[in-house]
Design a protein around this motif. Structure first.
Motif, PDB file in Angstrom:
ATOM      1  N   PHE A   1      11.041  68.849  82.424  1.00  0.00           N
ATOM      2  CA  PHE A   1      11.277  67.812  81.420  1.00  0.00           C
ATOM      3  C   PHE A   1      12.734  67.363  81.456  1.00  0.00           C
ATOM      4  O   PHE A   1      13.030  66.171  81.495  1.00  0.00           O
ATOM      5  N   SER A   2      13.642  68.326  81.478  1.00  0.00           N
ATOM      6  CA  SER A   2      15.073  68.021  81.500  1.00  0.00           C
ATOM      7  C   SER A   2      15.450  67.211  82.743  1.00  0.00           C
ATOM      8  O   SER A   2      16.190  66.215  82.651  1.00  0.00           O
ATOM      9  N   ASP A   3      14.938  67.627  83.901  1.00  0.00           N
ATOM     10  CA  ASP A   3      15.238  66.912  85.145  1.00  0.00           C
ATOM     11  C   ASP A   3      14.717  65.477  85.091  1.00  0.00           C
ATOM     12  O   ASP A   3      15.413  64.532  85.482  1.00  0.00           O
ATOM     13  N   ARG A   4      13.491  65.327  84.609  1.00  0.00           N
ATOM     14  CA  ARG A   4      12.899  63.986  84.579  1.00  0.00           C
ATOM     15  C   ARG A   4      13.586  63.088  83.553  1.00  0.00           C
ATOM     16  O   ARG A   4      13.780  61.901  83.798  1.00  0.00           O
ATOM     17  N   VAL A   5      13.969  63.648  82.413  1.00  0.00           N
ATOM     18  CA  VAL A   5      14.669  62.836  81.404  1.00  0.00           C
ATOM     19  C   VAL A   5      16.019  62.377  81.958  1.00  0.00           C
ATOM     20  O   VAL A   5      16.428  61.233  81.749  1.00  0.00           O
ATOM     21  N   GLY A   6      16.697  63.252  82.695  1.00  0.00           N
ATOM     22  CA  GLY A   6      17.951  62.837  83.336  1.00  0.00           C
ATOM     23  C   GLY A   6      17.727  61.679  84.296  1.00  0.00           C
ATOM     24  O   GLY A   6      18.515  60.731  84.343  1.00  0.00           O
ATOM     25  N   ALA A   7      16.612  61.739  85.029  1.00  0.00           N
ATOM     26  CA  ALA A   7      16.291  60.659  85.968  1.00  0.00           C
ATOM     27  C   ALA A   7      15.894  59.375  85.241  1.00  0.00           C
ATOM     28  O   ALA A   7      16.133  58.274  85.743  1.00  0.00           O
ATOM     29  N   VAL A   8      15.316  59.514  84.044  1.00  0.00           N
ATOM     30  CA  VAL A   8      14.941  58.329  83.261  1.00  0.00           C
ATOM     31  C   VAL A   8      16.175  57.490  82.969  1.00  0.00           C
ATOM     32  O   VAL A   8      16.166  56.267  83.102  1.00  0.00           O
ATOM     33  N   TRP A   9      17.255  58.144  82.565  1.00  0.00           N
ATOM     34  CA  TRP A   9      18.445  57.399  82.146  1.00  0.00           C
ATOM     35  C   TRP A   9      19.222  56.824  83.321  1.00  0.00           C
ATOM     36  O   TRP A   9      20.096  55.982  83.129  1.00  0.00           O
ATOM     37  N   THR A  10      18.911  57.250  84.546  1.00  0.00           N
ATOM     38  CA  THR A  10      19.548  56.645  85.718  1.00  0.00           C
ATOM     39  C   THR A  10      18.627  55.645  86.417  1.00  0.00           C
ATOM     40  O   THR A  10      19.064  54.971  87.349  1.00  0.00           O
ATOM     41  N   ALA A  11      17.371  55.558  85.958  1.00  0.00           N
ATOM     42  CA  ALA A  11      16.413  54.624  86.566  1.00  0.00           C
ATOM     43  C   ALA A  11      16.852  53.190  86.309  1.00  0.00           C
ATOM     44  O   ALA A  11      17.317  52.853  85.221  1.00  0.00           O
ATOM     45  N   ARG A  12      16.696  52.364  87.316  1.00  0.00           N
ATOM     46  CA  ARG A  12      17.083  50.958  87.181  1.00  0.00           C
ATOM     47  C   ARG A  12      15.892  50.031  87.016  1.00  0.00           C
ATOM     48  O   ARG A  12      15.998  49.010  86.360  1.00  0.00           O
TER      49      ARG A  12
ATOM     50  N   VAL B   1      10.497  58.671  78.029  1.00  0.00           N
ATOM     51  CA  VAL B   1      10.955  59.956  77.498  1.00  0.00           C
ATOM     52  C   VAL B   1       9.937  60.492  76.496  1.00  0.00           C
ATOM     53  O   VAL B   1       9.603  61.684  76.509  1.00  0.00           O
ATOM     54  N   ALA B   2       9.413  59.630  75.625  1.00  0.00           N
ATOM     55  CA  ALA B   2       8.397  60.064  74.660  1.00  0.00           C
ATOM     56  C   ALA B   2       7.137  60.548  75.373  1.00  0.00           C
ATOM     57  O   ALA B   2       6.540  61.557  74.981  1.00  0.00           O
ATOM     58  N   GLU B   3       6.749  59.860  76.429  1.00  0.00           N
ATOM     59  CA  GLU B   3       5.576  60.275  77.201  1.00  0.00           C
ATOM     60  C   GLU B   3       5.822  61.633  77.867  1.00  0.00           C
ATOM     61  O   GLU B   3       4.960  62.520  77.841  1.00  0.00           O
ATOM     62  N   LEU B   4       6.999  61.815  78.448  1.00  0.00           N
ATOM     63  CA  LEU B   4       7.335  63.098  79.069  1.00  0.00           C
ATOM     64  C   LEU B   4       7.343  64.215  78.028  1.00  0.00           C
ATOM     65  O   LEU B   4       6.890  65.336  78.296  1.00  0.00           O
TER      66      LEU B   4
ATOM     67  N   ALA C   1       7.544  56.154  88.730  1.00  0.00           N
ATOM     68  CA  ALA C   1       7.521  57.276  89.662  1.00  0.00           C
ATOM     69  C   ALA C   1       7.690  58.615  88.941  1.00  0.00           C
ATOM     70  O   ALA C   1       7.207  59.641  89.413  1.00  0.00           O
ATOM     71  N   LEU C   2       8.334  58.604  87.781  1.00  0.00           N
ATOM     72  CA  LEU C   2       8.586  59.841  87.038  1.00  0.00           C
ATOM     73  C   LEU C   2       7.351  60.361  86.317  1.00  0.00           C
ATOM     74  O   LEU C   2       7.313  61.525  85.906  1.00  0.00           O
TER      75      LEU C   2
END
Length: 99
Positions: free
Chosen positions: A33-44, A16-19, A51-52
């Motif tokens: 940014f918003s879309d990718r941060v949402g994907a960060v919190w669902t990444a396993r 998230v800090a990098e994004l 990939a983000l």
């Protein structure tokens, strides 16, 4: 890096800090940014996180900060909270005096 390893919250905070730095540099829009941060919190896995940021260049100058970015974010949040609390106290004092 083993891409199948489970990601930790520290790993997610780092991404998230990098994004955020890439958004500040103008490489990402706020929507991206918003879309990718949402994907960060669902990444396993670490692979999901990688990939983000795969299409973004490495941030050599900022890479040395590492965990400092999280601490800096916490300081900013604490300052924001202190300003909000002071504002509420001043507003409460103003209302008490004017009644």
């Amino acid at each position: 890096m083993d891409v199948e390893l489970r990601a930790s919250d520290d790993d997610r905070n780092r991404v998230v800090a990098e994004l955020h730095r890439h958004t500040t540099a103008g490489r990402l829009t706020l929507d991206e940014f918003s879309d990718r941060v949402g994907a960060v919190w669902t990444a396993r896995t670490l692979g999901d996180l990688a990939a983000l940021t795969r299409d973004l260049p490495a941030l050599a100058a900022d890479a040395s900060t590492g965990g400092d970015a999280t601490a800096h974010g916490r300081r900013e949040l604490l300052v924001l909270f202190a300003v909000a609390a002071l504002t509420l106290l001043l507003l409460g004092g103003f209302l008490a005096v004017t009644r």
